[in-house]
Design an enzyme around this catalytic site. Structure first.
Site, PDB file in Angstrom:
ATOM      1  N   TYR A 198       9.793   8.221  16.602  1.00 51.36           N
ATOM      2  CA  TYR A 198       9.665   8.251  15.145  1.00 51.36           C
ATOM      3  C   TYR A 198      10.790   9.079  14.526  1.00 51.36           C
ATOM      4  O   TYR A 198      11.453   8.649  13.575  1.00 51.36           O
ATOM      5  CB  TYR A 198       8.298   8.830  14.765  1.00 51.36           C
ATOM      6  CG  TYR A 198       8.021   8.846  13.287  1.00 51.36           C
ATOM      7  CD1 TYR A 198       7.759   7.666  12.599  1.00 51.36           C
ATOM      8  CD2 TYR A 198       8.019  10.045  12.578  1.00 51.36           C
ATOM      9  CE1 TYR A 198       7.499   7.676  11.229  1.00 51.36           C
ATOM     10  CE2 TYR A 198       7.757  10.062  11.217  1.00 51.36           C
ATOM     11  CZ  TYR A 198       7.505   8.873  10.549  1.00 51.36           C
ATOM     12  OH  TYR A 198       7.251   8.889   9.205  1.00 51.36           O
ATOM     13  N   SER A 231       0.834  -1.202   0.000  1.00 53.29           N
ATOM     14  CA  SER A 231       0.000   0.000   0.000  1.00 53.29           C
ATOM     15  C   SER A 231       0.863   1.244   0.000  1.00 53.29           C
ATOM     16  O   SER A 231       2.095   1.169   0.125  1.00 53.29           O
ATOM     17  CB  SER A 231      -0.923   0.012   1.234  1.00 53.29           C
ATOM     18  OG  SER A 231      -0.154   0.039   2.427  1.00 53.29           O
ATOM     19  N   PHE A 258       2.058  13.022   3.317  1.00 50.65           N
ATOM     20  CA  PHE A 258       1.583  12.306   2.127  1.00 50.65           C
ATOM     21  C   PHE A 258       0.242  11.627   2.393  1.00 50.65           C
ATOM     22  O   PHE A 258      -0.070  11.249   3.528  1.00 50.65           O
ATOM     23  CB  PHE A 258       2.611  11.268   1.680  1.00 50.65           C
ATOM     24  CG  PHE A 258       3.617  11.812   0.701  1.00 50.65           C
ATOM     25  CD1 PHE A 258       3.613  11.419  -0.623  1.00 50.65           C
ATOM     26  CD2 PHE A 258       4.560  12.747   1.111  1.00 50.65           C
ATOM     27  CE1 PHE A 258       4.524  11.930  -1.532  1.00 50.65           C
ATOM     28  CE2 PHE A 258       5.482  13.266   0.224  1.00 50.65           C
ATOM     29  CZ  PHE A 258       5.466  12.860  -1.110  1.00 50.65           C
TER      30      PHE A 258
END
Length: 261
Positions: free
Chosen positions: A167, A16, A200
């Site tokens: 992250y 994906s 995105f």
């Protein structure tokens, strides 16, 4: 590197989002693509669509990654291209105080390590194993590529927001290892580059309310919209095809610089 039906690729996180878009673009050039992912249903569907091979792979596990490369190479031969898109995110402050009762908690080291293992160590694991395989091949031309690797970091590697400590650390690690890996592999004619995407339109955002998505799009200087996976794929392709593109970390973000929160 000239792309054609004699070239094979592995795309991690290929079921994906950024990975699927990259797999589709590579396949459109004739490249034989293997998809590494844990999403079997989606991955099998994309593989069928592009004439590729789906490999159920957990990038945090050596045996799983080895089995994935074995299956991919049995189907398509030794890959000359690796695109690392497998990754995840989580948000938690280093330490925080409850607004309800004033209690204090900190980010558990196990949770921090979990994200590092997926985004950073998982990326490195695939790079090391793929590069070793690429070294068995002859360069495509005299002085040309044996292979090309593209990694996915994030703009959070450079301007991480509140709650993004794990992250940001994981993605900064991907950026930080790009140059030394390029130097490690320079005598083997293997190039490596890293993309730092901004905001995105990927599955990570698909569950967000439209109001949130609109606000995120409006925060991008220009163009004022979310990035499209196909735009990531085109940059990845440029990094692969352009033989002088090496050891670069490139932001793809519409000029955004993330605010503290």
């Amino acid at each position: 590197m000239e792309l054609n039906e004699n070239i094979s690729a592995v795309v991690t996180g290929g079921a994906s989002g950024l990975g699927a878009a990259t797999a589709r673009l590579l396949a459109s050039k004739g490249v034989k693509v293997a998809l590494f992912d844990l999403q079997e249903e989606k991955g099998t569907a994309v593989a069928a669509e592009i004439g590729g091979t789906f490999c159920e792979v957990n990038v945090t596990d050596d045996a799983s990654v080895d089995a994935g490369f074995a299956k991919a190479r049995e189907a398509h031969g030794q890959e000359r291209i690796l695109v690392n898109c497998a990754g995840t995110g989580a948000a938690m402050k280093t330490a925080s105080r409850s607004k309800e009762d004033g209690s204090i908690k900190h980010y558990p080291a196990d949770a921090f390590n979990w994200l590092i293992q997926i985004n950073l160590v998982g990326t490195f694991r695939c790079i090391a194993k793929s590069a070793a395989g690429m070294m068995t091949l002859d360069p495509l031309t005299e002085g040309g590529d044996r292979g090309a690797i593209v990694n996915t970091a994030s703009v959070a590697a450079e301007d991480g927001q509140m709650g993004q400590v794990a992250y940001s650390a994981s993605k900064a690690g991907v950026v930080g290892m790009t140059l030394p890996i390029a130097r490690d592999l320079m005598s083997e004619n293997i190039r490596i580059n890293t993309i730092l995407p901004g905001i995105f339109d990927t599955p990570l955002l698909m569950g967000a309310p439209q109001k949130v998505r609109d606000a995120l799009a409006a925060s991008v200087p220009f163009p004022k919209r979310l990035g499209q996976p196909e735009e990531y794929a085109h940059l990845a392709l440029a990094m692969i095809e352009n033989g002088y593109f090496n050891a670069e970390d490139v932001r793809l973000d519409g000029a955004i610089r993330m605010a503290p929160r």
